[in-house]
Design a protein around this motif. Sequence first.
Motif, PDB file in Angstrom:
ATOM      1  N   GLY A 163       0.841  -1.191   0.000  1.00 51.68           N
ATOM      2  CA  GLY A 163       0.000   0.000   0.000  1.00 51.68           C
ATOM      3  C   GLY A 163       0.879   1.246   0.000  1.00 51.68           C
ATOM      4  N   ARG A 164       0.291   2.402   0.274  1.00 52.66           N
ATOM      5  CA  ARG A 164       1.048   3.649   0.205  1.00 52.66           C
ATOM      6  C   ARG A 164       2.126   3.701   1.274  1.00 52.66           C
ATOM      7  N   ALA A 165       3.333   4.013   0.830  1.00 53.55           N
ATOM      8  CA  ALA A 165       4.476   4.050   1.736  1.00 53.55           C
ATOM      9  C   ALA A 165       4.347   5.168   2.752  1.00 53.55           C
ATOM     10  N   SER A 166       3.729   6.279   2.364  1.00 54.84           N
ATOM     11  CA  SER A 166       3.597   7.415   3.284  1.00 54.84           C
ATOM     12  C   SER A 166       2.781   7.049   4.523  1.00 54.84           C
ATOM     13  N   ASN A 167       1.891   6.048   4.405  1.00 54.68           N
ATOM     14  CA  ASN A 167       1.090   5.632   5.564  1.00 54.68           C
ATOM     15  C   ASN A 167       1.953   5.027   6.667  1.00 54.68           C
ATOM     16  N   THR A 168       3.104   4.458   6.309  1.00 47.81           N
ATOM     17  CA  THR A 168       3.978   3.863   7.322  1.00 47.81           C
ATOM     18  C   THR A 168       4.675   4.931   8.157  1.00 47.81           C
ATOM     19  N   LEU A 169       4.628   6.178   7.700  1.00 47.80           N
ATOM     20  CA  LEU A 169       5.242   7.283   8.442  1.00 47.80           C
ATOM     21  C   LEU A 169       4.204   8.060   9.241  1.00 47.80           C
ATOM     22  N   GLU A 170       3.090   7.390   9.559  1.00 50.56           N
ATOM     23  CA  GLU A 170       2.046   7.983  10.388  1.00 50.56           C
ATOM     24  C   GLU A 170       1.813   7.099  11.611  1.00 50.56           C
ATOM     25  N   THR A 171       1.367   7.720  12.693  1.00 47.79           N
ATOM     26  CA  THR A 171       1.029   6.975  13.903  1.00 47.79           C
ATOM     27  C   THR A 171      -0.043   7.722  14.680  1.00 47.79           C
ATOM     28  N   LYS A 172      -0.814   6.995  15.474  1.00 46.31           N
ATOM     29  CA  LYS A 172      -1.813   7.615  16.336  1.00 46.31           C
ATOM     30  C   LYS A 172      -1.331   7.739  17.774  1.00 46.31           C
ATOM     31  N   LYS A 173      -0.176   7.158  18.051  1.00 49.80           N
ATOM     32  CA  LYS A 173       0.327   7.139  19.421  1.00 49.80           C
ATOM     33  C   LYS A 173       1.088   8.428  19.716  1.00 49.80           C
ATOM     34  N   ALA A 174       0.667   9.159  20.740  1.00 46.96           N
ATOM     35  CA  ALA A 174       1.307  10.425  21.100  1.00 46.96           C
ATOM     36  C   ALA A 174       2.763  10.193  21.490  1.00 46.96           C
ATOM     37  N   GLY A 175       3.651  11.045  20.951  1.00 43.78           N
ATOM     38  CA  GLY A 175       5.064  10.970  21.301  1.00 43.78           C
ATOM     39  C   GLY A 175       5.857   9.975  20.481  1.00 43.78           C
ATOM     40  N   GLU A 176       5.183   9.111  19.704  1.00 45.18           N
ATOM     41  CA  GLU A 176       5.886   8.107  18.895  1.00 45.18           C
ATOM     42  C   GLU A 176       6.333   8.704  17.572  1.00 45.18           C
ATOM     43  N   ILE A 177       7.535   8.355  17.147  1.00 43.64           N
ATOM     44  CA  ILE A 177       8.073   8.821  15.863  1.00 43.64           C
ATOM     45  C   ILE A 177       8.121   7.622  14.924  1.00 43.64           C
ATOM     46  N   PRO A 178       7.310   7.614  13.858  1.00 41.27           N
ATOM     47  CA  PRO A 178       7.171   6.433  12.998  1.00 41.27           C
ATOM     48  C   PRO A 178       8.472   5.903  12.419  1.00 41.27           C
ATOM     49  N   ALA A 179       9.393   6.769  11.990  1.00 43.07           N
ATOM     50  CA  ALA A 179      10.654   6.297  11.406  1.00 43.07           C
ATOM     51  C   ALA A 179      11.445   5.498  12.435  1.00 43.07           C
ATOM     52  N   PHE A 180      11.483   5.982  13.677  1.00 43.30           N
ATOM     53  CA  PHE A 180      12.191   5.262  14.743  1.00 43.30           C
ATOM     54  C   PHE A 180      11.487   3.957  15.075  1.00 43.30           C
ATOM     55  N   ARG A 181      10.143   3.963  14.987  1.00 42.09           N
ATOM     56  CA  ARG A 181       9.382   2.742  15.256  1.00 42.09           C
ATOM     57  C   ARG A 181       9.755   1.643  14.267  1.00 42.09           C
ATOM     58  N   LEU A 182       9.865   1.993  12.975  1.00 43.10           N
ATOM     59  CA  LEU A 182      10.204   1.002  11.954  1.00 43.10           C
ATOM     60  C   LEU A 182      11.589   0.412  12.195  1.00 43.10           C
ATOM     61  N   VAL A 183      12.554   1.265  12.518  1.00 39.65           N
ATOM     62  CA  VAL A 183      13.913   0.782  12.797  1.00 39.65           C
ATOM     63  C   VAL A 183      13.909  -0.105  14.035  1.00 39.65           C
ATOM     64  N   GLY A 184      13.096   0.255  15.022  1.00 41.51           N
ATOM     65  CA  GLY A 184      13.019  -0.549  16.242  1.00 41.51           C
ATOM     66  C   GLY A 184      12.460  -1.941  15.993  1.00 41.51           C
ATOM     67  N   ILE A 185      11.472  -2.048  15.096  1.00 36.57           N
ATOM     68  CA  ILE A 185      10.905  -3.366  14.777  1.00 36.57           C
ATOM     69  C   ILE A 185      11.959  -4.248  14.120  1.00 36.57           C
ATOM     70  N   VAL A 186      12.783  -3.673  13.257  1.00 36.00           N
ATOM     71  CA  VAL A 186      13.860  -4.432  12.603  1.00 36.00           C
ATOM     72  C   VAL A 186      14.744  -5.103  13.647  1.00 36.00           C
ATOM     73  N   GLU A 187      14.951  -4.430  14.765  1.00 40.21           N
ATOM     74  CA  GLU A 187      15.849  -4.945  15.806  1.00 40.21           C
ATOM     75  C   GLU A 187      15.227  -6.067  16.630  1.00 40.21           C
ATOM     76  N   ASN A 188      13.972  -6.422  16.339  1.00 39.79           N
ATOM     77  CA  ASN A 188      13.312  -7.516  17.063  1.00 39.79           C
ATOM     78  C   ASN A 188      13.576  -8.885  16.443  1.00 39.79           C
ATOM     79  N   ALA A 189      14.552  -8.978  15.548  1.00 46.06           N
ATOM     80  CA  ALA A 189      14.817 -10.237  14.839  1.00 46.06           C
ATOM     81  C   ALA A 189      15.200 -11.367  15.782  1.00 46.06           C
ATOM     82  N   PHE A 190      15.669 -11.049  16.988  1.00 45.77           N
ATOM     83  CA  PHE A 190      16.045 -12.110  17.928  1.00 45.77           C
ATOM     84  C   PHE A 190      14.819 -12.813  18.511  1.00 45.77           C
ATOM     85  N   ARG A 191      13.613 -12.314  18.204  1.00 44.81           N
ATOM     86  CA  ARG A 191      12.397 -12.911  18.738  1.00 44.81           C
ATOM     87  C   ARG A 191      11.579 -13.688  17.707  1.00 44.81           C
ATOM     88  N   THR A 192      11.891 -13.534  16.421  1.00 42.58           N
ATOM     89  CA  THR A 192      11.064 -14.163  15.396  1.00 42.58           C
ATOM     90  C   THR A 192      11.881 -14.441  14.136  1.00 42.58           C
TER      91      THR A 192
END
Length: 403
Positions: A163-192
């Motif tokens: 879908g649209r890539a720009s949607n991944t740079l949006e969030t409803k959570k106050a104080g959350e920065i979407p770009a940092f969120r995406l990088v943080g998920i990448v670092e969860n590789a030790f769990r899955t």
Amino acid sequence: MKQTHKNIRPLIVSLSVLLFLSLTGCWSSHEIEEQSLGIGMAFDKGKKSFIEKELNEQGEGYLRKDLITSTYQLITPQVASSTTKQAGPQQKSYLNVSETGDSILQMTRELSLRSEQPLTAHHMKVIVISDKLAKSHGLEKLLDLNFRDNDFRPSCIVLISNGRASNTLETKKAGEIPAFRLVGIVENAFRTTRILPPMSLIKVESKLNSESSFLLQNVLSVKGEVKFAGAAVIKGKTHKMAGTLNEEELEGVTWITGKGKGGVVKSFDKETGQLIVYEIESMKSIIIPRVKGDSISFDVNIESVGRLSENWVVPGDTFKNEFLKEAEKSSEKEVKRLVGNVLEKMQKEYKADVAGFGNRLRIEHPKVWNKVKKDWDQTFSETSINYDVKLTINDYGTSGGSK
């Protein structure tokens, strides 16, 4: 001798003064208050903004084909300070700005017409490309500016969006920065086993230059929520997206490459049909090329050590070796299923080696590789691949005995 020392001393003092003067500041520096720090980018099929539509109606703007919409996620001092002072449920910690055009650089420069704060890309963390754009444009074109520009760090991660890539740079959570969120998920590789090793700009450029097929992590975004969901298949010849692997198929690739850091294997007991969950502690895989004349084949030997983390089998005594052996066989069967399914899709549907078989052939049989590398994906689709899986349960927690 004393006279020599007297002549040298004034020279040393003068050089010291000049050195101190050069350390008093950076002559070419810009105040942090004057900067907009770019931390994320998204590329989509062209979609004009309201201001661009207004400009077109007035006959203004510049000549362009309107092929691409670039969205830039920015952190400005104003946004940061207002977030700190007025934190609330709707307060955003970032600012997204979009431009539409046919030149990535020109779109970036257009931001200078809308804000007094120029964009800087030194802290860019992630670039997301929509699946529609990745299917119609070669990645070497879309990322050419990023490869050439020294402002972009080679470690910047590249993702594909469903879908649209720009949607991944949006969030409803106050104080959350979407770009940092995406990088943080990448670092969860030790769990899955469903998260790929991060594909940085420098790695993507290397794959494109070698014309090797490869995978990029796919991210799905719905109403401000995101999830990593499978991977995009990038063909080596075209540099375009050919299709996707779903989450289970991505697991199969992880087992073939042996690059998983953690995760689970869910299987079912042969006799009772009850749930057994094997948790990965370590895994390794060896891909062995076999060459006989003009015939090429591969053996894949997969090994893993883990623990029995969840067991619904009743009765099921985890203290008994017989039960553990059956649990191992059940988990091995599931891994073989995952590997077999993804090999079928790689070879028959996409005809793309995205698991590194060609690289192993290049290392162990360089002369053979030189003969087949030009059309390797097609050759790969016709090769025979045998695989063996060996899982060992070395831990079953503190619970055992008959249930």
